[in-house]
Design a protein around this motif. Structure first.
Motif, PDB file in Angstrom:
ATOM      1  N   ARG A 137       0.839  -1.208   0.000  1.00 18.52           N
ATOM      2  CA  ARG A 137       0.000   0.000   0.000  1.00 18.52           C
ATOM      3  C   ARG A 137       0.872   1.256   0.000  1.00 18.52           C
ATOM      4  NH1 ARG A 137      -4.866  -1.121   4.260  1.00 18.52           N
ATOM      5  NH2 ARG A 137      -6.423  -1.508   2.646  1.00 18.52           N
ATOM      6  N   ASP A 138       1.924   1.250   0.777  1.00 18.96           N
ATOM      7  CA  ASP A 138       2.846   2.387   0.803  1.00 18.96           C
ATOM      8  C   ASP A 138       3.486   2.595  -0.558  1.00 18.96           C
ATOM      9  OD1 ASP A 138       2.263   2.767   3.485  1.00 18.96           O
ATOM     10  OD2 ASP A 138       4.095   1.793   4.197  1.00 18.96           O
ATOM     11  N   TYR A 139       3.899   1.492  -1.184  1.00 17.39           N
ATOM     12  CA  TYR A 139       4.502   1.550  -2.514  1.00 17.39           C
ATOM     13  C   TYR A 139       3.514   2.170  -3.509  1.00 17.39           C
ATOM     14  CZ  TYR A 139       6.085  -0.034  -7.082  1.00 17.39           C
ATOM     15  OH  TYR A 139       6.458  -0.069  -8.393  1.00 17.39           O
ATOM     16  N   GLN A 140       2.283   1.672  -3.498  1.00 17.81           N
ATOM     17  CA  GLN A 140       1.265   2.175  -4.426  1.00 17.81           C
ATOM     18  C   GLN A 140       0.983   3.659  -4.194  1.00 17.81           C
ATOM     19  OE1 GLN A 140       1.284  -0.275  -6.888  1.00 17.81           O
ATOM     20  NE2 GLN A 140      -0.728   0.560  -7.135  1.00 17.81           N
ATOM     21  N   ARG A 141       0.928   4.076  -2.941  1.00 16.28           N
ATOM     22  CA  ARG A 141       0.685   5.477  -2.619  1.00 16.28           C
ATOM     23  C   ARG A 141       1.828   6.346  -3.137  1.00 16.28           C
ATOM     24  NH1 ARG A 141       0.807   5.872   3.106  1.00 16.28           N
ATOM     25  NH2 ARG A 141      -0.578   4.171   2.804  1.00 16.28           N
ATOM     26  N   ASN A 142       3.058   5.877  -2.951  1.00 11.02           N
ATOM     27  CA  ASN A 142       4.214   6.632  -3.440  1.00 11.02           C
ATOM     28  C   ASN A 142       4.213   6.732  -4.960  1.00 11.02           C
ATOM     29  OD1 ASN A 142       5.179   7.039  -0.855  1.00 11.02           O
ATOM     30  ND2 ASN A 142       6.492   5.246  -0.896  1.00 11.02           N
ATOM     31  N   ILE A 189      10.343   6.367 -11.159  1.00  9.13           N
ATOM     32  CA  ILE A 189       9.276   6.318 -10.149  1.00  9.13           C
ATOM     33  C   ILE A 189       9.170   4.964  -9.446  1.00  9.13           C
ATOM     34  CG2 ILE A 189       6.764   6.442  -9.819  1.00  9.13           C
ATOM     35  CD1 ILE A 189       6.753   8.800 -11.774  1.00  9.13           C
ATOM     36  N   PRO A 190       9.135   3.836 -10.149  1.00  5.15           N
ATOM     37  CA  PRO A 190       9.008   2.555  -9.418  1.00  5.15           C
ATOM     38  C   PRO A 190      10.165   2.295  -8.451  1.00  5.15           C
ATOM     39  CG  PRO A 190       8.504   2.232 -11.735  1.00  5.15           C
ATOM     40  CD  PRO A 190       9.047   3.617 -11.598  1.00  5.15           C
ATOM     41  N   ARG A 191      11.391   2.642  -8.859  1.00  2.00           N
ATOM     42  CA  ARG A 191      12.534   2.415  -7.961  1.00  2.00           C
ATOM     43  C   ARG A 191      12.499   3.343  -6.762  1.00  2.00           C
ATOM     44  NH1 ARG A 191      17.346   3.198 -11.648  1.00  2.00           N
ATOM     45  NH2 ARG A 191      15.780   4.397 -12.738  1.00  2.00           N
ATOM     46  N   ALA A 231       9.870   2.148  -4.361  1.00  2.00           N
ATOM     47  CA  ALA A 231      10.289   0.916  -3.663  1.00  2.00           C
ATOM     48  C   ALA A 231      11.437   1.163  -2.711  1.00  2.00           C
ATOM     49  CB  ALA A 231      10.667  -0.149  -4.685  1.00  2.00           C
ATOM     50  N   GLY A 232      12.049   2.342  -2.783  1.00  2.01           N
ATOM     51  CA  GLY A 232      13.175   2.653  -1.907  1.00  2.01           C
ATOM     52  C   GLY A 232      14.491   2.120  -2.432  1.00  2.01           C
TER      53      GLY A 232
END
Length: 50
Positions: free
Chosen positions: A13-18, A40-42, A45-46
């Motif tokens: 959920r955090d990933y999707q929000r980011n 953006i995906p990287r 994901a941090g």
């Protein structure tokens, strides 16, 4: 085990929000913070070391 499942769901959920928040930025705004749309995906994901 249930706690780890909960943490996995929360991390997703955090990933999707980011991803959603970063995707709303314009290309110019992303460039201002040193990012490209492909980053953006990287970043979400941090895993970004740019």
């Amino acid at each position: 085990m249930l706690l780890s499942l909960f943490r996995m769901i929360q991390a997703f959920r955090d990933y999707q929000r980011n991803v959603n928040e970063l995707s709303q930025l314009s290309d110019r705004e992303l460039a201002d913070i040193g990012l490209d749309r492909s980053d953006i995906p990287r970043v979400a994901a941090g895993n970004y070391n740019g």
